[in-house]
Design a protein around this motif. Structure first.
Motif, PDB file in Angstrom:
ATOM      1  N   GLU A 137       0.819  -1.222   0.000  1.00  0.00           N
ATOM      2  CA  GLU A 137       0.000   0.000   0.000  1.00  0.00           C
ATOM      3  C   GLU A 137       0.852   1.272   0.000  1.00  0.00           C
ATOM      4  O   GLU A 137       0.345   2.349  -0.298  1.00  0.00           O
ATOM      5  CB  GLU A 137      -0.927   0.021   1.227  1.00  0.00           C
ATOM      6  N   VAL A 138       2.111   1.145   0.378  1.00  0.00           N
ATOM      7  CA  VAL A 138       2.961   2.346   0.423  1.00  0.00           C
ATOM      8  C   VAL A 138       4.106   2.278  -0.588  1.00  0.00           C
ATOM      9  O   VAL A 138       4.945   3.170  -0.661  1.00  0.00           O
ATOM     10  CB  VAL A 138       3.549   2.589   1.842  1.00  0.00           C
ATOM     11  N   CYS A 139       4.135   1.209  -1.349  1.00  0.00           N
ATOM     12  CA  CYS A 139       5.215   1.026  -2.305  1.00  0.00           C
ATOM     13  C   CYS A 139       4.672   0.253  -3.495  1.00  0.00           C
ATOM     14  O   CYS A 139       4.415  -0.950  -3.394  1.00  0.00           O
ATOM     15  CB  CYS A 139       6.336   0.264  -1.600  1.00  0.00           C
ATOM     16  N   LYS A 140       4.507   0.968  -4.599  1.00  0.00           N
ATOM     17  CA  LYS A 140       3.911   0.344  -5.782  1.00  0.00           C
ATOM     18  C   LYS A 140       5.028  -0.072  -6.747  1.00  0.00           C
ATOM     19  O   LYS A 140       6.182   0.296  -6.566  1.00  0.00           O
ATOM     20  CB  LYS A 140       2.977   1.349  -6.480  1.00  0.00           C
ATOM     21  N   ASN A 141       4.666  -0.819  -7.757  1.00  0.00           N
ATOM     22  CA  ASN A 141       5.581  -1.185  -8.848  1.00  0.00           C
ATOM     23  C   ASN A 141       6.843  -1.922  -8.397  1.00  0.00           C
ATOM     24  O   ASN A 141       7.918  -1.672  -8.915  1.00  0.00           O
ATOM     25  CB  ASN A 141       6.027   0.059  -9.645  1.00  0.00           C
TER      26      ASN A 141
END
Ligand SMILES: Cc1cc2nc3c(=O)[nH]c(=O)nc-3n(C[C@H](O)[C@H](O)[C@H](O)COP(=O)(O)O)c2cc1C
Length: 223
Positions: free
Chosen positions: A150-154
């Protein structure tokens, strides 16, 4: 207690017992504050045995009980003051945890009241926040936190240091537990940004402090 253990054990504590902070602990904490002030260009101050000023004000908040000590998080006005206060204030909160104390960040500014007289806020300076400090009635409790995704995409395959950094970042205190931040990575270059909200720049500094502890500063650089 190591700093990593302090990250894991720290929870906000709002009710304190009337045990005085022993002189040796007070001195150790003062030395940590002095070092952070020097490095961060800040004017943070430890105020002990000052039950009246803080509690009268905090009575309005309802949730605080018997706060007799606090750290006034003060610094010269600047665009990055809030983030620096977050970063160095949290270093002190974790140091306090390692010394067996408990803390809670408080988003308040003292007006013209008695409390203001106890700390030295000079012309051009701002009191950003206060850290309530003391021996807690309890050690606080764990709150629901976001997941890494939720706090770090890709991210598909993240390095271990990055994962550990994010785990610590997710344990950082944020105003109203909002956790409004996002991380991105390009190789060993990491960027953290706030996605808005109340006291978001202070939160970002706190979160970056935690990330460094988990990731290890030797493993990455900030963008
Ligand atoms: C910048 C900041 C301001 C805060 N202000 C308050 C406050 O005014 N009153 C309060 O009760 N808690 C305050 N808190 C504590 C948060 O509510 C708490 O950190 C959050 O709910 C997560 O809980 P934890 O610290 O136990 O992990 C603040 C925290 C931060 C980081």
């Amino acid at each position: 207690m190591t700093i990593l253990e302090a990250v894991k054990k720290r929870h906000s504590v709002r009710s304190y017992i009337s045990r005085k902070i022993p002189e040796d602990i007070r001195q150790e904490l003062s030395a940590a504050i002095d070092a952070c002030n020097k490095e961060g260009g800040l004017h943070m101050q430890l105020v002990t045995d000052d039950a009246d000023a803080f509690n009268t004000f905090l009575a309005h908040y309802g949730k605080f009980h018997n706060v007799q000590n606090y750290i006034a998080l003060v610094g010269p006005k600047a665009a990055d003051l809030d983030e620096r206060i977050g970063y160095y204030g949290e270093k002190i909160a974790l140091q306090a945890q390692m010394l067996g104390l408990n803390t809670c960040w408080v988003a308040l500014t003292f007006g013209k009241g008695a409390a203001r007289k106890k700390c030295d806020i000079r012309s051009g300076e701002k009191l950003v926040c206060v850290l309530a400090l003391g021996y807690g009635e309890t050690q606080g409790e764990f709150h629901k936190i976001k997941r890494i995704s939720e706090v770090c995409k890709n991210e598909t395959e993240m390095p271990q240091w990055y994962k550990k950094g994010l785990e610590c970042a997710l344990l950082a205190p944020t105003a109203m537990n909002q956790q409004k931040f996002e991380f991105t990575r390009n190789g060993s270059t990491v960027s953290a940004r706030s996605t808005g909200g109340f006291y978001s720049k202070v939160d970002l500094g706190i979160v970056k402090c935690h990330f460094e502890i988990g990731a290890g500063t030797e493993n990455f650089q900030w963008k």
